[in-house]
Design an enzyme around this catalytic site. Structure first.
Site, PDB file in Angstrom:
ATOM      1  N   ASP A  64      13.418   6.361 -29.957  1.00 32.18           N
ATOM      2  CA  ASP A  64      13.647   5.906 -28.485  1.00 32.18           C
ATOM      3  C   ASP A  64      12.318   6.674 -27.608  1.00 32.18           C
ATOM      4  OD1 ASP A  64      13.903   5.213 -25.512  1.00 32.18           O
ATOM      5  OD2 ASP A  64      15.991   5.719 -25.738  1.00 32.18           O
ATOM      6  N   SER A 143       0.620  -6.269 -19.619  1.00 33.02           N
ATOM      7  CA  SER A 143       0.989  -7.331 -19.206  1.00 33.02           C
ATOM      8  C   SER A 143       0.278  -7.817 -17.871  1.00 33.02           C
ATOM      9  CB  SER A 143       2.688  -7.273 -18.527  1.00 33.02           C
ATOM     10  OG  SER A 143       2.869  -8.393 -17.787  1.00 33.02           O
ATOM     11  N   TYR A 156       8.945  -2.657 -12.765  1.00 32.47           N
ATOM     12  CA  TYR A 156       8.184  -3.216 -14.155  1.00 32.47           C
ATOM     13  C   TYR A 156       6.558  -3.535 -13.756  1.00 32.47           C
ATOM     14  CZ  TYR A 156       7.045  -6.111 -18.075  1.00 32.47           C
ATOM     15  OH  TYR A 156       6.494  -6.598 -19.325  1.00 32.47           O
ATOM     16  N   ALA A 158       4.932  -2.018 -11.402  1.00 24.68           N
ATOM     17  CA  ALA A 158       4.224  -0.768 -11.162  1.00 24.68           C
ATOM     18  C   ALA A 158       4.084   0.154 -12.484  1.00 24.68           C
ATOM     19  CB  ALA A 158       5.240   0.290 -10.351  1.00 24.68           C
ATOM     20  N   LYS A 160       3.506  -1.300 -15.457  1.00 19.15           N
ATOM     21  CA  LYS A 160       2.370  -1.794 -16.110  1.00 19.15           C
ATOM     22  C   LYS A 160       0.883  -1.724 -15.515  1.00 19.15           C
ATOM     23  CE  LYS A 160       4.561  -3.535 -19.667  1.00 19.15           C
ATOM     24  NZ  LYS A 160       4.365  -2.772 -20.798  1.00 19.15           N
TER      25      LYS A 160
END
Length: 272
Positions: A64, A143, A156, A158, A160
């Site tokens: 992980d 992305s 999300y 932020a 990327k």
């Protein structure tokens, strides 16, 4: 042009989606692979497919990447097997969609640890070997929200943006060392991460399509790999960004009325 056949390639989040497709693309080109993911049974199945596809050596590790010790352990195991890192693909990531104020703090912290700190940790662990060899390619899978933030995916987006900033800063920092940092910007992809959120079409790509872009980037490193039709949007962002904020927010509210009313949240997971 980087040689892929026989190269030591590390891929995070490799048990499904873009990570699985990327591992298979490198396997077909004859690369040696080190793969990690949280879902070890699925990861082992991917490893078997990679061996059948032509990879001469595949090592797997349950990890992980949001946990620094596990991320470093993955890189260490790859170095133990291959004694080098030619290509590092940081693909593992999680997402979350909903109103920012509804996002649990634990989800917020976990997302940033996976998407940002995880990539930082694997790079930090792999970089000394790359620098010693005076060569290597780091491919960070960002992305399109890494340059065009999406309402209701604030954290999300932020994460990327942070990954893009890390990539660009490191690219300059490593200039002249033989190590290149590249960023790939997938759009909506037909994976578990997005399934059920947007129908297939012009703006949706298959994992295999993105994997081919990652493989090309490893062969011919480029700073940014942005798919059409998002490249014009990237160029227009400084001028039309404010308008797009409102348009995209309204578009998402019209698609899901619960966002306007009582909120609707969903976690997306591509850590595999």
């Amino acid at each position: 042009m980087a040689k892929i056949r026989g190269a030591a390639v590390l891929v995070t989040g490799a048990s499904s989606g873009i990570g699985e497709a990327t591992a298979l693309a490198f396997a077909r080109s004859g690369a040696r692979l080190a793969l990690c993911a949280r879902r070890f049974d699925r990861l082992q199945a991917v490893a078997q497919r990679c061996r059948a596809a032509g990879s001469p050596e595949v090592v797997v590790r349950r990890a992980d990447v949001s946990r620094p010790a596990e991320a470093r352990g993955f890189v260490a195991s790859a170095l133990s097997s291959f004694d080098r890192v030619d290509v590092l693909v940081n693909n593992a990531g999680v997402g979350w969609r909903g109103r920012f104020q509804d996002m649990p703090e634990s989800e917020l912290i976990g997302l940033l640890h996976t998407n940002v700190v995880g990539a930082m940790t694997t790079i930090h662990a792999a970089l000394p070997a790359m620098l010693e060899a005076n060569e290597g390619v780091i491919v960070n899978v960002a992305s399109v929200v890494g340059f065009r933030a999406m309402p209701y995916s604030a954290v999300y987006s932020a994460s990327k943006h942070a990954l893009v900033g890390l990539s660009h800063a490191l690219r300059g920092e490593l200039s002249g060392t033989g190590v290149t940092v590249c960023t790939v910007y997938p759009s909506t992809t037909d994976t578990e991460f997005f399934r059920g959120e947007q129908p297939g079409g012009l703006l949706t790509h298959s994992p295999a399509w993105v994997a081919r872009a990652i493989l090309r980037t490893a062969r011919w490193p480029r700073r940014d790999v942005i798919v059409l039709p998002y490249r014009p949007a990237h160029l227009a962002e400084p001028v039309l960004g404010g308008l797009l904020d409102h348009v995209l927010g309204e578009a998402r509210r019209s698609q899901n009325h619960r966002l306007r009313a009582d909120g609707s949240a969903r976690r997306y997971d591509s850590v595999e």
